[in-house]
Design an enzyme around this catalytic site. Structure first.
Site, PDB file in Angstrom:
ATOM      1  N   LYS A  70       0.632  -1.104  -0.086  1.00 31.79           N
ATOM      2  CA  LYS A  70       0.142  -0.093  -0.031  1.00 31.79           C
ATOM      3  C   LYS A  70       0.819   1.062  -0.017  1.00 31.79           C
ATOM      4  O   LYS A  70       0.513   2.216  -0.467  1.00 31.79           O
ATOM      5  CB  LYS A  70      -1.003  -0.193   1.134  1.00 31.79           C
ATOM      6  CG  LYS A  70      -1.856  -1.142   1.254  1.00 31.79           C
ATOM      7  CD  LYS A  70      -2.820  -1.322   2.292  1.00 31.79           C
ATOM      8  CE  LYS A  70      -2.383  -1.501   3.792  1.00 31.79           C
ATOM      9  NZ  LYS A  70      -1.716  -2.733   3.999  1.00 31.79           N
ATOM     10  N   THR A  71       1.916   1.220   0.796  1.00 33.05           N
ATOM     11  CA  THR A  71       3.005   2.446   0.843  1.00 33.05           C
ATOM     12  C   THR A  71       3.533   2.521  -0.424  1.00 33.05           C
ATOM     13  O   THR A  71       3.683   3.601  -1.024  1.00 33.05           O
ATOM     14  CB  THR A  71       3.693   2.087   1.954  1.00 33.05           C
ATOM     15  OG1 THR A  71       3.130   1.968   3.206  1.00 33.05           O
ATOM     16  CG2 THR A  71       4.848   3.504   2.219  1.00 33.05           C
ATOM     17  N   ASP A 115      -1.206   6.422   6.879  1.00 33.08           N
ATOM     18  CA  ASP A 115      -0.958   5.026   7.265  1.00 33.08           C
ATOM     19  C   ASP A 115      -1.979   4.473   8.482  1.00 33.08           C
ATOM     20  O   ASP A 115      -2.062   5.373   9.193  1.00 33.08           O
ATOM     21  CB  ASP A 115       0.505   4.615   7.390  1.00 33.08           C
ATOM     22  CG  ASP A 115       0.672   3.109   7.162  1.00 33.08           C
ATOM     23  OD1 ASP A 115      -0.390   2.371   6.824  1.00 33.08           O
ATOM     24  OD2 ASP A 115       1.547   2.818   7.279  1.00 33.08           O
ATOM     25  N   THR A 164      -5.447  -1.826   7.182  1.00 32.73           N
ATOM     26  CA  THR A 164      -5.688  -3.253   7.043  1.00 32.73           C
ATOM     27  C   THR A 164      -7.074  -3.356   7.598  1.00 32.73           C
ATOM     28  O   THR A 164      -7.384  -4.765   7.606  1.00 32.73           O
ATOM     29  CB  THR A 164      -4.568  -3.808   8.271  1.00 32.73           C
ATOM     30  OG1 THR A 164      -4.563  -3.087   9.266  1.00 32.73           O
ATOM     31  CG2 THR A 164      -3.047  -3.692   7.795  1.00 32.73           C
ATOM     32  N   ARG A 223       6.420  -8.489   1.577  1.00 31.82           N
ATOM     33  CA  ARG A 223       7.296  -7.789   2.685  1.00 31.82           C
ATOM     34  C   ARG A 223       8.064  -9.290   3.435  1.00 31.82           C
ATOM     35  O   ARG A 223       9.055  -9.347   3.621  1.00 31.82           O
ATOM     36  CB  ARG A 223       6.627  -7.121   3.727  1.00 31.82           C
ATOM     37  CG  ARG A 223       7.531  -6.768   4.797  1.00 31.82           C
ATOM     38  CD  ARG A 223       6.628  -5.951   5.827  1.00 31.82           C
ATOM     39  NE  ARG A 223       6.114  -4.596   5.299  1.00 31.82           N
ATOM     40  CZ  ARG A 223       5.102  -3.967   5.796  1.00 31.82           C
ATOM     41  NH1 ARG A 223       4.561  -4.315   6.905  1.00 31.82           N
ATOM     42  NH2 ARG A 223       4.917  -2.882   5.040  1.00 31.82           N
TER      43      ARG A 223
END
Ligand code: ADE
Length: 337
Positions: A70-71, A115, A164, A223
């Site tokens: 997302k980032t 975020d 999330t 990740r």
């Protein structure tokens, strides 16, 4: 997080996300593997804005589990639009004054990336609505009969929220985003491509089979894949091995206690608690978390998504239930001990 050193950044903004190694972060949409549908939609939105010569696009909301990008996508949007991006963590926005400080520090055309936007204090929502809709800041000064509302004009900006937990974003806030996009887990093939790309950036020599083994234990998450690759690299370096083989990967993952399904000790603890203390369920989240000595948030955001994806846990109206597949997995695991 501390502010960026030596750069002209106000302390209210956090450093950009460091959880994904900056060196491994894709620098363009072309380099970004996966999430095809989301990328296509974003391309249309950014291309249309550029054609209109508008520095701003509609506010966007990205949701999906941690580590899916997302980032990274938000940084790519900024790059594509040629604008600045300011990052703030939702939990750090505690009072309307915090949000007012953030908004008045933006520059024309900036992207404001929030975020964990679901953790922004709810009292800030009244400030954010007029800011998103009309780029106005309505500040209430004073209290009681002396209170006055002051209107300030804000620079035009684009809000990109990441969460999330979409259900925890209030519906009036959700309604103010022009695009809401879900990031999905990646396919094994995509994860393999990501590992291959990262290995090349890290100048690692790695066998195809070794990439496959890391991918199969990466929980379909870039990740996690990059994290495992880096741990495997450490093991290879310590062992003076220039070329990373499948055997090397298996050895490193054994030491890290990550099994063939990608499950770690925390996952197994939740599963074992569900099976042994609650006879496989159904059991409520609160009881499961307490008995596993974990926070509810951790169970929901870290352990459960993958355990549900691989069909080990089901969420039912009566609570969490362990499946036959989970029981078989733990039986086999315990018989090998
Ligand atoms: N590294 C982490 N996520 C990635 C992605 N989606 N594409 C390429 N490299 C990545």
């Amino acid at each position: 997080m501390s502010p960026q050193k030596g750069k002209n950044v106000s302390p209210i903004f956090t450093e950009e996300d460091k959880t994904l190694d900056l060196a491994l972060r894709p620098q363009s949409f072309r380099e970004y593997i996966g999430q095809g549908a989301v990328k296509k939609n974003i391309r249309v939105i950014t291309e249309a804005a550029k054609k209109r010569k508008d520095p701003c696009i509609e506010h966007l909301l990205f949701y999906g589990e941690s580590g899916l990008g997302k980032t990274t996508l938000s940084y790519l949007v900024a790059k594509e639009m040629g604008t600045g991006i300011r990052t703030v963590a939702g939990p750090s926005i505690k009072k309307s004054g915090d949000l007012a400080a953030i908004l008045t520090n933006l520059r024309e055309g900036d992207i404001l990336f929030v975020d964990e936007i679901h953790r922004m204090n709810k009292s800030c929502e009244e400030i954010i609505y007029p800011a998103m809709e009309e780029f106005k800041l309505n500040l209430i000064i004073g209290k009681g009969p002396m209170a006055r509302v002051m209107n300030l004009k804000l620079p035009r900006f684009t809000l990109i929220g990441a969460t999330t937990r979409l259900a925890l974003v209030s519906s009036p806030l959700r309604g103010r985003f022009g695009g809401i996009f879900r990031l999905d887990i990646y396919s094994i093939k995509e994860i393999e491509s990501i590992i291959k790309r990262s290995a090349s950036l890290l100048e690692l020599e790695i066998e195809k089979e070794a990439i496959g083994t890391i991918a199969s234990r990466s929980r379909f998450n870039p990740r996690v894949a990059n994290r495992l690759l880096k741990r495997v690299r450490d093991f290879a370096e310590v062992g003076d091995n220039r070329r990373i083989t499948k055997k090397e990967v298996e050895k490193a993952l054994f030491f890290l206690d990550i099994d063939h399904m990608g499950l770690e000790s925390g996952d197994r603890k939740v599963l074992e608690t569900l099976l042994k203390k609650f006879n496989g369920g159904p059991v409520g989240l609160e009881s499961l978390a307490i008995a596993s000595l974990e926070e509810e948030e951790t169970v929901i955001e870290i352990y459960e998504p993958y355990l549900i994806q691989i069909g080990f846990i089901q969420r039912t109206s009566r609570g969490r239930v362990a499946t036959e597949k989970a029981k078989k997995y733990l039986r086999e695991k315990n018989s090998k001990k």
